[in-house]
Design a protein around this motif. Sequence first.
Motif, PDB file in Angstrom:
ATOM      1  N   LEU A  17      41.199  35.016  31.759  1.00 38.33           N
ATOM      2  CA  LEU A  17      41.149  33.831  32.627  1.00 38.33           C
ATOM      3  C   LEU A  17      41.296  32.571  31.799  1.00 38.33           C
ATOM      4  N   ILE A  24      49.276  40.742  35.200  1.00 32.71           N
ATOM      5  CA  ILE A  24      47.947  40.255  34.819  1.00 32.71           C
ATOM      6  C   ILE A  24      47.576  40.842  33.463  1.00 32.71           C
ATOM      7  N   ILE A  32      39.837  40.996  33.044  1.00 32.36           N
ATOM      8  CA  ILE A  32      41.047  40.216  33.288  1.00 32.36           C
ATOM      9  C   ILE A  32      40.915  38.865  32.581  1.00 32.36           C
ATOM     10  N   GLU A  91      43.926  33.671  36.613  1.00 35.75           N
ATOM     11  CA  GLU A  91      44.329  34.824  35.818  1.00 35.75           C
ATOM     12  C   GLU A  91      45.516  34.466  34.930  1.00 35.75           C
ATOM     13  N   ASN A 101      34.184  34.256  38.438  1.00 37.83           N
ATOM     14  CA  ASN A 101      35.503  34.094  39.046  1.00 37.83           C
ATOM     15  C   ASN A 101      35.407  34.409  40.529  1.00 37.83           C
TER      16      ASN A 101
END
Length: 99
Positions: A13, A27, A11, A19, A43
């Motif tokens: 960041l 996302i 994901i 996110e 995270n």
Amino acid sequence: MEFNYIDRNGIALDDYGHEFRDANGQIIIVPPSERGFYDIAYNPDNLINYRVSLHEDKGDKFTLFFDCMAEDQDHAEEQALNAYPNGEIINCTEHEATI
């Protein structure tokens, strides 16, 4: 798109661990073939709140509660036993933390 990090699930960041989302609010997932170009970020959003109940020493009748953030139940129990090396785990459950 300006992101520098990805979490362990791919994901995207920002510098603050938030996110990235596209214009539709979805996302952004970085394809596995592109993940090597980004730094893996710590995270805390990936961690789950757990409450571990345990005896400080094996055989005690008094129960302690140990709250932590962990990747999974085994990780939570490991943290509790690191804090209480002679401890005896009774139960470990996901827990909604209150601030």
